[in-house]
Design a protein around this motif. Structure first.
Motif, PDB file in Angstrom:
ATOM      1  N   GLY A   1       2.548  -4.283   0.031  1.00 50.43           N
ATOM      2  CA  GLY A   1       2.968  -4.669   1.371  1.00 50.43           C
ATOM      3  C   GLY A   1       2.272  -5.887   1.949  1.00 50.43           C
ATOM      4  N   LYS A   2       1.328  -6.494   1.205  1.00 53.37           N
ATOM      5  CA  LYS A   2       0.582  -7.662   1.699  1.00 53.37           C
ATOM      6  C   LYS A   2       1.138  -8.949   1.091  1.00 53.37           C
ATOM      7  N   ARG A   3       1.004 -10.041   1.835  1.00 48.72           N
ATOM      8  CA  ARG A   3       1.480 -11.351   1.380  1.00 48.72           C
ATOM      9  C   ARG A   3       0.535 -11.951   0.343  1.00 48.72           C
ATOM     10  N   CYS A   4       1.138 -12.604  -0.648  1.00 44.15           N
ATOM     11  CA  CYS A   4       0.361 -13.335  -1.651  1.00 44.15           C
ATOM     12  C   CYS A   4       1.143 -14.591  -1.986  1.00 44.15           C
ATOM     13  N   SER A   5       0.486 -15.747  -1.974  1.00 44.38           N
ATOM     14  CA  SER A   5       1.229 -16.976  -2.228  1.00 44.38           C
ATOM     15  C   SER A   5       0.620 -17.805  -3.344  1.00 44.38           C
TER      16      SER A   5
ATOM     17  N   GLY B   1      10.225  -6.295  -4.298  1.00 41.51           N
ATOM     18  CA  GLY B   1       9.679  -7.035  -3.170  1.00 41.51           C
ATOM     19  C   GLY B   1      10.598  -8.178  -2.815  1.00 41.51           C
ATOM     20  N   ARG B   2      10.037  -9.163  -2.119  1.00 41.92           N
ATOM     21  CA  ARG B   2      10.836 -10.322  -1.753  1.00 41.92           C
ATOM     22  C   ARG B   2       9.986 -11.590  -1.857  1.00 41.92           C
ATOM     23  N   ILE B   3      10.686 -12.699  -2.016  1.00 36.87           N
ATOM     24  CA  ILE B   3      10.056 -14.014  -2.122  1.00 36.87           C
ATOM     25  C   ILE B   3      10.556 -14.876  -0.971  1.00 36.87           C
ATOM     26  N   SER B   4       9.668 -15.663  -0.412  1.00 34.81           N
ATOM     27  CA  SER B   4      10.074 -16.678   0.554  1.00 34.81           C
ATOM     28  C   SER B   4       9.397 -17.989   0.165  1.00 34.81           C
ATOM     29  N   ILE B   5      10.013 -19.080   0.576  1.00 30.04           N
ATOM     30  CA  ILE B   5       9.462 -20.408   0.328  1.00 30.04           C
ATOM     31  C   ILE B   5       8.956 -20.924   1.667  1.00 30.04           C
ATOM     32  N   GLU B   6       7.681 -21.332   1.695  1.00 28.29           N
ATOM     33  CA  GLU B   6       7.067 -21.885   2.904  1.00 28.29           C
ATOM     34  C   GLU B   6       6.420 -23.212   2.527  1.00 28.29           C
ATOM     35  N   GLY B   7       7.175 -24.301   2.678  1.00 24.52           N
ATOM     36  CA  GLY B   7       6.685 -25.610   2.253  1.00 24.52           C
ATOM     37  C   GLY B   7       6.557 -25.639   0.744  1.00 24.52           C
TER      38      GLY B   7
ATOM     39  N   GLY C   1       4.314   0.415   0.357  1.00 23.72           N
ATOM     40  CA  GLY C   1       4.148   1.668  -0.373  1.00 23.72           C
ATOM     41  C   GLY C   1       4.428   1.568  -1.856  1.00 23.72           C
ATOM     42  N   TYR C   2       5.058   0.460  -2.312  1.00 20.05           N
ATOM     43  CA  TYR C   2       5.329   0.315  -3.748  1.00 20.05           C
ATOM     44  C   TYR C   2       4.032   0.035  -4.495  1.00 20.05           C
TER      45      TYR C   2
ATOM     46  N   VAL D   1       3.526  -9.525 -11.663  1.00 19.53           N
ATOM     47  CA  VAL D   1       2.816  -9.034 -10.491  1.00 19.53           C
ATOM     48  C   VAL D   1       2.372  -7.595 -10.723  1.00 19.53           C
ATOM     49  N   GLN D   2       1.105  -7.330 -10.449  1.00 19.59           N
ATOM     50  CA  GLN D   2       0.583  -5.972 -10.467  1.00 19.59           C
ATOM     51  C   GLN D   2       0.290  -5.588  -9.023  1.00 19.59           C
ATOM     52  N   VAL D   3       1.050  -4.627  -8.499  1.00 19.37           N
ATOM     53  CA  VAL D   3       0.908  -4.200  -7.112  1.00 19.37           C
ATOM     54  C   VAL D   3       0.130  -2.889  -7.098  1.00 19.37           C
ATOM     55  N   SER D   4      -0.918  -2.816  -6.278  1.00 25.93           N
ATOM     56  CA  SER D   4      -1.740  -1.611  -6.208  1.00 25.93           C
ATOM     57  C   SER D   4      -2.089  -1.293  -4.756  1.00 25.93           C
ATOM     58  N   GLU D   5      -2.711  -0.135  -4.550  1.00 26.70           N
ATOM     59  CA  GLU D   5      -3.124   0.251  -3.197  1.00 26.70           C
ATOM     60  C   GLU D   5      -4.300  -0.567  -2.717  1.00 26.70           C
ATOM     61  N   HIS D   6      -5.135  -1.053  -3.636  1.00 29.55           N
ATOM     62  CA  HIS D   6      -6.286  -1.902  -3.301  1.00 29.55           C
ATOM     63  C   HIS D   6      -6.677  -2.664  -4.549  1.00 29.55           C
TER      64      HIS D   6
END
Length: 127
Positions: free
Chosen positions: A50-54, A76-82, A92-93, A121-126
């Protein structure tokens, strides 16, 4: 992660690094890697659910245009910012995800080049 090193080999055209959400290293880690002109390389990202990573370009060997997403992540989702490609998992994933993005540009001889990254991407609780 405990001291593990992740490497990509080859000549570099663009050097990429991660910048976590609000400059917080505790929610996002992307080991530096090098991309190759007109080839696809693999990168790795470790992020808290649930946290942003760029990922952002730091050095180029010629003009680079904004990134574009070639394949969206499944969880998840991807966005482009500049010049940044920003990933956020579904809240929760926990588990693996991936996406593909590219930076188009010109080399030092003004020839078109595309640097493509398949990000695992490896997504974890921490972290």
């Amino acid at each position: 992660m405990g001291g593990s090193v992740i490497r990509a080999t080859g000549l570099s055209c663009v050097l990429l690094a991660a910048i976590g959400s609000q400059a917080s290293a505790s929610v996002c880690v992307v080991p530096k890697y090098r991309t190759l002109a007109n080839q696809t390389v693999q990168g790795n990202m470790f992020v808290v659910s649930g946290k942003r990573c760029s990922v952002v370009s730091l050095i180029t060997a010629g003009p680079t245009f904004g990134p574009r997403v070639l394949q969206q992540p499944a969880h998840g989702r991807i966005s482009i910012e500049g010049q940044r490609v920003v990933y956020v998992s579904r809240p929760g994933y926990v588990g693996e995800d991936s996406f593909v993005f590219a930076h188009d540009g010109l080399d030092t001889l003004n020839k078109p080049r595309t640097n493509t990254t398949e990000m695992h991407v490896q997504v974890s609780e921490h972290l």
